[in-house]
Design a protein around this motif. Structure first.
Motif, PDB file in Angstrom:
ATOM      1  N   HIS A   1       0.833  -1.206   0.000  1.00  0.00           N
ATOM      2  CA  HIS A   1       0.000   0.000   0.000  1.00  0.00           C
ATOM      3  C   HIS A   1       0.863   1.249   0.000  1.00  0.00           C
TER       4      HIS A   1
ATOM      5  N   PRO B   1      -3.442   1.545   9.630  1.00  0.00           N
ATOM      6  CA  PRO B   1      -2.171   0.863   9.664  1.00  0.00           C
ATOM      7  C   PRO B   1      -0.965   1.784   9.789  1.00  0.00           C
TER       8      PRO B   1
ATOM      9  N   MET C   1       1.027  -4.218   4.016  1.00  0.00           N
ATOM     10  CA  MET C   1      -0.123  -4.213   4.913  1.00  0.00           C
ATOM     11  C   MET C   1      -0.521  -5.644   5.238  1.00  0.00           C
TER      12      MET C   1
ATOM     13  N   MET D   1      -5.167   5.648   1.501  1.00  0.00           N
ATOM     14  CA  MET D   1      -4.327   4.481   1.294  1.00  0.00           C
ATOM     15  C   MET D   1      -4.691   3.895  -0.065  1.00  0.00           C
TER      16      MET D   1
ATOM     17  N   HIS E   1       3.923   0.856   2.494  1.00  0.00           N
ATOM     18  CA  HIS E   1       4.039  -0.183   3.522  1.00  0.00           C
ATOM     19  C   HIS E   1       3.517  -1.515   3.003  1.00  0.00           C
TER      20      HIS E   1
HETATM   21 CU   LIG Z   1      -2.331  -0.230   4.148  1.00  0.00          CU
END
Ligand SMILES: [Cu+2]
Lengths: 161, 220
Positions: free
Chosen positions: A84, B91, A120, A95, A118
């Motif tokens: 992501h 996140p 995820m 995102m 990142h």
């Molecule tokens: Cu993510």
């Protein structure tokens, strides 16, 4: 012969030599596939609640001479893992999913850090707290499947691996 | 306490009353209505609409990560207050904000008169347990850091009043057949003084912990 050429020579000779040495010194290490120069460094992950999410960061560098690409990601820690990217749009942080495969050109890196890209981990099998360790399997088109094990930490106190 | 419904009906509610007040003919009933509604309109309008990010004129019954009832923001009057917004399925962004604030908190000269409050952007999924786990997994001492949730309508009207832009997005099919969604959102961090006046604003993801702790330390 100028400096640049000399450096070019040493690089051209040095890298395969290093690779050979590394292969001899650590034959059990699967990181250096003969056809790929993918290196994964500085991996760490964030805490996450069971059933929810966690993010993993680090750098994937292609030290090889051929383009490579990340084709699959899996982990015993989570059934669903994606790449992501955070982008700012309409005054909000969004995102965005990056579709696999993600290409990494020779000499290039996929750098993953908070606020940027990142990995995820979704629907975590178990909660991950500071100090826990998890394993990721990253598969590359040329470098094959690589395993990384790293710690859960936070931005200010990144675990070293 | 006003609910979301009365807030969202406000534009259609205000317009005809304004016309009535400006009209030349007016009966007793209209004057009475006007006398009653004018202050109410003013409260609704100035209290509900003209606020910039982070201010609030109303109170909200919320629950903290231990299940205790919190009346926000009146329970925090008399203390320095640092307000941020998170959700436990977040996140990256929320974690950057939370981690930055935790660092700022550790740098405070005096921390017992400061409360940190993180309000969920996702009251549907963030119950008391989820918020407590969120704090615990990160080793956050919740003595003076409260993670607040509440009924969806209450939290939503609070977030609306704070002008917090957010949008549900990135919906995935979950492994268990359910729906996994995320929330695009703004990332403000707001510092309130003991009287409830806004004294500083920061962007959570670009937050410098030194700036935050300094701003808190400098507040009387
Ligand atoms: Cu993510």
């Amino acid at each position: 012969m100028n400096y640049r050429n000399r450096q070019g020579w040493s690089l051209r000779l040095g890298l395969p030599l290093l690779a050979l040495l590394a292969a001899c010194a650590a034959p059990e290490q699967p990181q250096l596939h003969p056809t790929g120069g993918i290196r994964i460094t500085g991996m760490w992950g964030t805490p996450g609640i069971a059933g929810r999410v966690s993010a993993a960061y680090g750098t994937i560098t292609n030290h090889g001479t051929e383009p490579d690409s990340l084709v699959a990601i899996s982990s015993p820690a989570a059934p669903l893992i994606e790449v992501h990217q955070m982008v700012e749009q309409d005054g909000m942080l969004r995102m965005r999913g990056m579709k696999l495969p993600v290409a990494i050109a020779p000499g290039d890196s996929l750098a993953m850090a908070p606020g940027g890209t990142h990995l995820m981990l979704m629907e975590l099998h178990q909660s991950l707290k500071l100090g826990d360790s998890i394993t990721l399997h990253l598969s590359f088109a040329h470098a094959g499947k690589q395993e990384v094990r790293f710690q859960i930490g936070n931005e200010q106190n990144r675990p070293q691996n | 306490m006003m609910d979301t419904a009365s807030m969202s009906k406000q534009p259609t509610f205000v317009a005809p009353i304004n016309n009535g007040l400006l009209g030349a003919s007016r009966n007793v009933w209209e004057s009475t209505l006007a006398a009653f509604l004018l202050p109410l309109m003013a409260i609704l309008f100035f209290g509900g609409c003209s606020n910039s990010v982070g201010e609030t004129s109303r109170v909200y019954k919320l629950t903290d990560e231990r299940g205790r009832t919190v009346t926000f923001p009146s329970d925090y009057r008399g203390r320095k207050l640092v307000v941020s917004y998170i959700y436990t399925h977040c996140p990256d962004v929320c974690i950057v904000t939370t981690t930055g604030l935790e660092k700022a908190r550790k740098q405070l000269a005096k921390s017992d008169d400061v409360t940190f409050v993180s309000i969920t952007l996702d009251p549907r999924r963030d119950d008391t347990t989820a918020l407590r786990q969120y704090a615990e997994l990160r080793g956050i001492d919740t003595k003076n850091w409260h993670f607040l949730t509440g009924p969806e309508s209450t939290v939503d009207s609070l977030l609306d009043e704070m002008s917090l832009v957010r949008r549900r997005s990135f919906i995935e099919q979950s492994q268990t057949g359910g729906e996994l969604y995320f929330i695009d959102h703004d990332d403000p961090v707001v510092l309130w003084d003991r009287k409830g006046e806004i004294r500083a604003r920061f962007k959570g993801t670009e937050l410098n912990p030194d700036d935050v702790s300094q701003a808190i330390n400098e507040l009387p």
